[in-house]
Design a protein around this motif. Sequence first.
Motif, short mmCIF file in Angstrom:
data_model
loop_
_atom_site.label_atom_id
_atom_site.label_comp_id
_atom_site.label_asym_id
_atom_site.label_seq_id
_atom_site.Cartn_x
_atom_site.Cartn_y
_atom_site.Cartn_z
N GLU A 52 -20.79 -3.32 6.18
CA GLU A 52 -20.11 -2.13 5.48
C GLU A 52 -19.25 -1.84 6.50
O GLU A 52 -19.61 -1.56 7.83
CB GLU A 52 -21.14 -1.35 5.00
N SER A 53 -17.98 -1.40 6.18
CA SER A 53 -17.17 -0.62 7.07
C SER A 53 -17.75 0.65 7.58
O SER A 53 -18.25 1.58 6.63
CB SER A 53 -15.90 -0.30 6.31
N GLU A 54 -17.36 1.07 8.67
CA GLU A 54 -17.68 2.44 9.08
C GLU A 54 -16.48 3.21 9.45
O GLU A 54 -16.40 4.35 10.26
CB GLU A 54 -18.56 2.16 10.54
N ILE A 55 -15.39 2.79 9.02
CA ILE A 55 -14.05 3.65 9.29
C ILE A 55 -13.42 3.76 7.88
O ILE A 55 -13.44 3.13 6.92
CB ILE A 55 -13.31 2.82 10.18
N LEU A 56 -12.33 4.75 7.98
CA LEU A 56 -11.62 5.04 6.93
C LEU A 56 -10.05 4.27 7.42
O LEU A 56 -9.75 4.89 8.38
CB LEU A 56 -11.45 6.23 6.48
N ALA A 57 -9.29 3.36 6.77
CA ALA A 57 -8.04 3.08 6.82
C ALA A 57 -7.15 3.32 5.81
O ALA A 57 -7.27 3.41 4.59
CB ALA A 57 -8.05 1.57 7.20
N ILE A 60 0.78 -1.10 0.00
CA ILE A 60 -0.17 0.27 -0.01
C ILE A 60 0.84 1.30 -0.14
O ILE A 60 1.66 1.38 0.98
CB ILE A 60 -1.03 0.01 1.29
N PRO A 61 0.89 2.10 -1.07
CA PRO A 61 1.65 3.34 -1.13
C PRO A 61 1.20 4.23 -0.05
O PRO A 61 -0.01 4.49 0.35
CB PRO A 61 1.54 3.90 -2.61
N ALA A 62 2.31 4.93 0.61
CA ALA A 62 1.58 6.04 1.56
C ALA A 62 0.46 7.03 1.04
O ALA A 62 0.59 7.48 -0.28
CB ALA A 62 2.76 6.98 1.78
N GLY A 63 -0.47 7.16 1.73
CA GLY A 63 -1.43 7.78 1.27
C GLY A 63 -2.78 7.32 0.80
O GLY A 63 -3.76 7.88 0.53
N THR A 64 -2.65 6.14 0.32
CA THR A 64 -3.75 5.29 -0.24
C THR A 64 -4.50 4.70 0.91
O THR A 64 -4.15 4.16 2.00
CB THR A 64 -2.97 4.06 -0.70
N ALA A 65 -5.86 4.68 0.68
CA ALA A 65 -6.90 3.99 1.74
C ALA A 65 -7.04 2.58 1.44
O ALA A 65 -6.95 2.14 0.11
CB ALA A 65 -8.26 4.86 1.23
N LEU A 66 -6.83 1.93 2.58
CA LEU A 66 -7.11 0.56 2.18
C LEU A 66 -8.52 0.13 2.50
O LEU A 66 -9.19 -0.78 1.80
CB LEU A 66 -6.57 -0.40 3.60
N VAL A 67 -9.27 0.91 3.36
CA VAL A 67 -10.73 0.64 3.63
C VAL A 67 -11.49 1.74 3.56
O VAL A 67 -10.68 2.79 4.11
CB VAL A 67 -11.17 -0.09 4.58
N GLY A 84 -18.60 2.56 4.10
CA GLY A 84 -19.50 2.03 3.35
C GLY A 84 -18.95 0.94 2.34
O GLY A 84 -19.83 0.20 1.63
N GLN A 85 -17.84 0.58 2.46
CA GLN A 85 -17.30 -0.43 1.68
C GLN A 85 -17.43 -1.84 2.22
O GLN A 85 -17.08 -1.81 3.55
CB GLN A 85 -15.81 -0.36 1.24
N TYR A 86 -17.71 -2.72 1.46
CA TYR A 86 -17.71 -4.17 2.10
C TYR A 86 -16.45 -4.75 2.31
O TYR A 86 -15.62 -4.59 1.18
CB TYR A 86 -18.56 -5.13 1.45
N VAL A 87 -16.06 -5.30 3.37
CA VAL A 87 -14.66 -5.80 3.68
C VAL A 87 -14.58 -7.21 3.33
O VAL A 87 -15.29 -7.95 3.63
CB VAL A 87 -14.25 -5.63 5.15
#
Length: 211
Positions: A91-96, A32-39, A42-45
């Motif tokens: 669904e996810s409720e966080i931003l990673a 994962i490059p720096a600054g990229t969102a993993l999750v 609202g996204q399904y994990v």
Amino acid sequence: MDNIATFLDQHFPELDQPLKQFIASVSVLKHIPAGTALVRSGQYVKNTMLIAKGLIKIYREGEDGGEFFMYHLEPGNACAVSMICAATAKESEILAKAVEDSTVIMIPIQHMEDMMKNYQSWYRFVVETYRYRFEELLSVLDDVAFKNMDQRLQNYLDRQFSEFNTRELKLTHQQIADDLNTSREVVTRLLKKLEQNGSIKIHRSHIEQIT
């Protein structure tokens, strides 16, 4: 060359060898490059994530698009939210988001139930991950609900110094303000106050812990 087995041996000693062999056989490494969102919210994990390298920040996103910093994930940590969402198909409720270039072990969700049933070390690891993050979230909640911004900033800095085992934090005033959901001007003013009190020293590129 780094591989899943190497990362598991290095950062997850609490997992027994048969489990590590199983994880290595079904998982993939994701860089994962720096600054990229993993999750994202609202996204399904689809995978449970084990942090193998780098640093991940977990945020709670508001309806207005604002971000509230919750905690960090480092090598040896698992994303508790990904465990819950993967296990319950919610669904996810966080931003990673990756703070620096990172590597994550991605375990497909279809293996979660069998791992909980068949590997005691995984069961203990999951329970301990939930417990630790729950206590961490209680600490954050206490700061927001019961403490003024002076205390919140001091606690934030103390956690950063302790978590990264350092006396120098390379954080900008804006980064701190974003994490505490306040303005850069407020952070700058309060940092100067802490410096006057002798607990920190502000340098051009970092904040130094004094006491």
